[in-house]
Write a protein that holds these residues in place. Sequence first.
Motif, PDB file in Angstrom:
ATOM      1  N   UNK A  97      16.984  -8.427  15.918  1.00 57.25           N
ATOM      2  CA  UNK A  97      17.709  -7.336  16.571  1.00 57.25           C
ATOM      3  C   UNK A  97      17.658  -6.060  15.727  1.00 57.25           C
ATOM      4  N   UNK A  98      17.914  -6.184  14.428  1.00 56.13           N
ATOM      5  CA  UNK A  98      17.959  -4.996  13.566  1.00 56.13           C
ATOM      6  C   UNK A  98      16.593  -4.314  13.506  1.00 56.13           C
ATOM      7  N   UNK A  99      15.525  -5.095  13.306  1.00 55.21           N
ATOM      8  CA  UNK A  99      14.197  -4.502  13.195  1.00 55.21           C
ATOM      9  C   UNK A  99      13.781  -3.823  14.499  1.00 55.21           C
ATOM     10  N   UNK A 100      14.044  -4.492  15.637  1.00 55.45           N
ATOM     11  CA  UNK A 100      13.656  -3.936  16.932  1.00 55.45           C
ATOM     12  C   UNK A 100      14.340  -2.605  17.192  1.00 55.45           C
ATOM     13  N   UNK A 101      15.665  -2.588  17.028  1.00 57.09           N
ATOM     14  CA  UNK A 101      16.407  -1.374  17.369  1.00 57.09           C
ATOM     15  C   UNK A 101      16.305  -0.308  16.286  1.00 57.09           C
ATOM     16  N   UNK A 102      16.006  -0.705  15.050  1.00 53.20           N
ATOM     17  CA  UNK A 102      15.787   0.302  14.015  1.00 53.20           C
ATOM     18  C   UNK A 102      14.478   1.050  14.278  1.00 53.20           C
TER      19      UNK A 102
END
Length: 289
Positions: A33-38
């Motif tokens: 989630x963090x990598x995708x939305x970052x």
Amino acid sequence: MAKRNKHWKKNPKWHCGTAGMIPIFVPLLGIVDFLLFFILFLIALYQSAGIPTLVGLGLFCLLGLVLILTVNQKITYTPENFTYRDMLRISHTYSYSQIKKIRCGKDVIIHVGHRIILIDQMAGNGKKFAHIARMHAPDAEFLTPEQAKLFGGNVYNPGEFIFIFILVGLMPVAAALFLLHTDRAISPEELRQETCTVTSYQFTENEDGDKRLELELPGYTAAFYTWKIQPDSAEMLQIEQETADKTTFIVSFLKSDQNKKDLIPIVQLESADHVYLSLANYNYDTLKA
């Protein structure tokens, strides 16, 4: 008290252990989630997206970070006391006498001092620790699974990590909203205009065989380009003539693209006598959709 001491002396190892450790798939989901939305946040920032888009993507990044940090949570207990390690890996040690309330439902909630410790049902040994804490803190208020049900049990799984499942459903929704944002119509306020002559021009071909007109402008290392003007078209013949006459063109492009070192898409191209590409035509496909 005597019964508790008897059980402790008979089973000393049962009163020592760990609890509250979240399954590994939760922080792994947080990393995804963090990598995708970052990445989406950086793209939106680069494209000068609006504040609502940046805030929304930022919140999803924050949620992913919270899921990652759950890997740090742990309770280590002995017959004398227990230590709670929070998401930031800060440890807090308490005696059982500090426990005020134990809520033992699907999740376990411990009220100790001024802190509320949540042991989710997915975490290990939560109910075991609740019963050990009850044995060592007989004066604490203890709520049974029936008493701990939210709204008398009318709400199913109230303490479950619902936000994880919501996240799984919202991830494609957020990605779709981001794609819709990138495909939205462009307003005049987002454009920067340059008035100059065309130094040179050429057509290049992409992998699909489409021809792309590239215009080299003085003072720019990058060439402006458009897919809308094709070779042998009436517009191209006019551009050739006006270029030969050193006519001044007004080239409009996105303000967010002005510092690019590669090719910059033309949004609007016009001279004093002709409009080769207008903002309305540039937005035509978006508005039509």
